[in-house]
Design an enzyme around this catalytic site. Sequence first.
Site, PDB file in Angstrom:
ATOM      1  N   GLU A 142       0.831  -1.212   0.000  1.00 26.48           N
ATOM      2  CA  GLU A 142       0.000   0.000   0.000  1.00 26.48           C
ATOM      3  C   GLU A 142       0.865   1.262   0.000  1.00 26.48           C
ATOM      4  O   GLU A 142       1.264   1.728   1.045  1.00 26.48           O
ATOM      5  CB  GLU A 142      -0.928   0.002   1.223  1.00 26.48           C
ATOM      6  CG  GLU A 142      -1.877  -1.166   1.285  1.00 26.48           C
ATOM      7  CD  GLU A 142      -2.798  -1.110   2.503  1.00 26.48           C
ATOM      8  OE1 GLU A 142      -3.021  -0.005   3.047  1.00 26.48           O
ATOM      9  OE2 GLU A 142      -3.280  -2.165   2.926  1.00 26.48           O
ATOM     10  N   TYR A 259     -16.154  -2.365   9.915  1.00 28.60           N
ATOM     11  CA  TYR A 259     -15.849  -1.304  10.873  1.00 28.60           C
ATOM     12  C   TYR A 259     -16.360   0.014  10.301  1.00 28.60           C
ATOM     13  O   TYR A 259     -16.797   0.081   9.143  1.00 28.60           O
ATOM     14  CB  TYR A 259     -14.341  -1.211  11.137  1.00 28.60           C
ATOM     15  CG  TYR A 259     -13.544  -0.801   9.925  1.00 28.60           C
ATOM     16  CD1 TYR A 259     -13.172   0.529   9.730  1.00 28.60           C
ATOM     17  CD2 TYR A 259     -13.180  -1.734   8.965  1.00 28.60           C
ATOM     18  CE1 TYR A 259     -12.463   0.924   8.616  1.00 28.60           C
ATOM     19  CE2 TYR A 259     -12.469  -1.353   7.840  1.00 28.60           C
ATOM     20  CZ  TYR A 259     -12.107  -0.031   7.659  1.00 28.60           C
ATOM     21  OH  TYR A 259     -11.407   0.350   6.544  1.00 28.60           O
ATOM     22  N   TRP A 349     -12.572  -6.839   5.859  1.00 22.18           N
ATOM     23  CA  TRP A 349     -11.573  -6.447   6.855  1.00 22.18           C
ATOM     24  C   TRP A 349     -12.350  -5.896   8.057  1.00 22.18           C
ATOM     25  O   TRP A 349     -13.005  -4.881   7.925  1.00 22.18           O
ATOM     26  CB  TRP A 349     -10.627  -5.371   6.315  1.00 22.18           C
ATOM     27  CG  TRP A 349      -9.660  -4.962   7.389  1.00 22.18           C
ATOM     28  CD1 TRP A 349      -9.837  -3.988   8.342  1.00 22.18           C
ATOM     29  CD2 TRP A 349      -8.383  -5.544   7.665  1.00 22.18           C
ATOM     30  NE1 TRP A 349      -8.758  -3.929   9.194  1.00 22.18           N
ATOM     31  CE2 TRP A 349      -7.852  -4.870   8.800  1.00 22.18           C
ATOM     32  CE3 TRP A 349      -7.645  -6.580   7.086  1.00 22.18           C
ATOM     33  CZ2 TRP A 349      -6.605  -5.202   9.333  1.00 22.18           C
ATOM     34  CZ3 TRP A 349      -6.409  -6.894   7.629  1.00 22.18           C
ATOM     35  CH2 TRP A 349      -5.898  -6.210   8.731  1.00 22.18           C
TER      36      TRP A 349
END
Length: 369
Positions: A142, A259, A349
């Site tokens: 990333e 999340y 995730w």
Amino acid sequence: MSSKLTLPLILLSGLIFLAQLSFSTGQTVVKGAYWFPDSGFPASSINSSLFTHLFCAFADLNSANYQVTVSSSNSAPFSSFTQTVQKNNPAVKTLLSIGGGNANPATFAAMASQASRRKSFINSSITLARSYNFHGLDLDWEYPSSTTEMTNLGSLLTEWRAAVANESKASGKTALLLAAAVFRSADYYTINYPFQAISNSLDWINVMAYDFYGPGWSPKNTGPPAALYNSQVSGNAGITSWIQAGLAAKKIVLGLPFYGYAWRLLNANNHGLYAPANGSAIGQYGDQGYNQIRNFISQNGAQTVYNATVVTNYCYSGTTWIGYDDTQSISAKVSYAKVTKGLLGYFAWHVGADNSNWALSQTASSTWG
């Protein structure tokens, strides 16, 4: 052309086509999720029956010799990960993920810049995956941030695929799966990914279609952290860009965030999308797992809203405003991935952020069918 040659040539062409097809669609579906030990959620508690693939995160890249390593604290849980999650689902496949958001992208750039360094990375990754009984490897760099780095990424992926094929042939074992977590769109701020190398070398890509808004980088207004549709940045725009770049839909896996992010409203009575805010309401970055968000809603009697146009959920209580994905958003996104775009699947995730009832994971799995 002689008729004696026509049939064998047709058969040969068909076999070549089938071989290419079997690689590009080797996986019929990916219902994936990442797990990492620092989440505090033990691998033994994962309901692996809800997944086809689980990613163990993260292995490290040594900046001195460019070998893939696992920290001493992670060695035990990583080495037993596959055995642990296969107790409830013997068919689940596991991949060792390398890098992650906290890894230094400069180390990956340096590794990919030279053939000898790439070889060190590749060989050590294969050895580690086999010694820990993983079924595949996942690169999470990333992000490559220049044309040169993207070109070097292409070389890395091409050489990785060749090495994996050679190892499979030599060992007689099924070839390791190769995946990569990538930016939300096919270009990283106008710098294109190496599409051909990705198509030829990876089984699929995990598109990180989230973190569009958060109080850490957009503090003055609330926003949908992972909107599927939006005039500015959205999951649909990113997925569409990958397909338009020439990548087959069956090579693409849509990212789902388990999340959200909490902002502090300037005015408790102005609590819609893009309402004026003043940074994070909880902690430095405002990130909250789905389980924490549901607890906040329950404990504070928070109002909940589902916006079907954008495909996002949010809740608010007092001056705290949280944008996240609940079951409505997850269902809509999985349906989008399967029906609207014909993608290979989805990943989350992260698995430890779901609630105790596995609401998001259950919703995603059942929506896909």
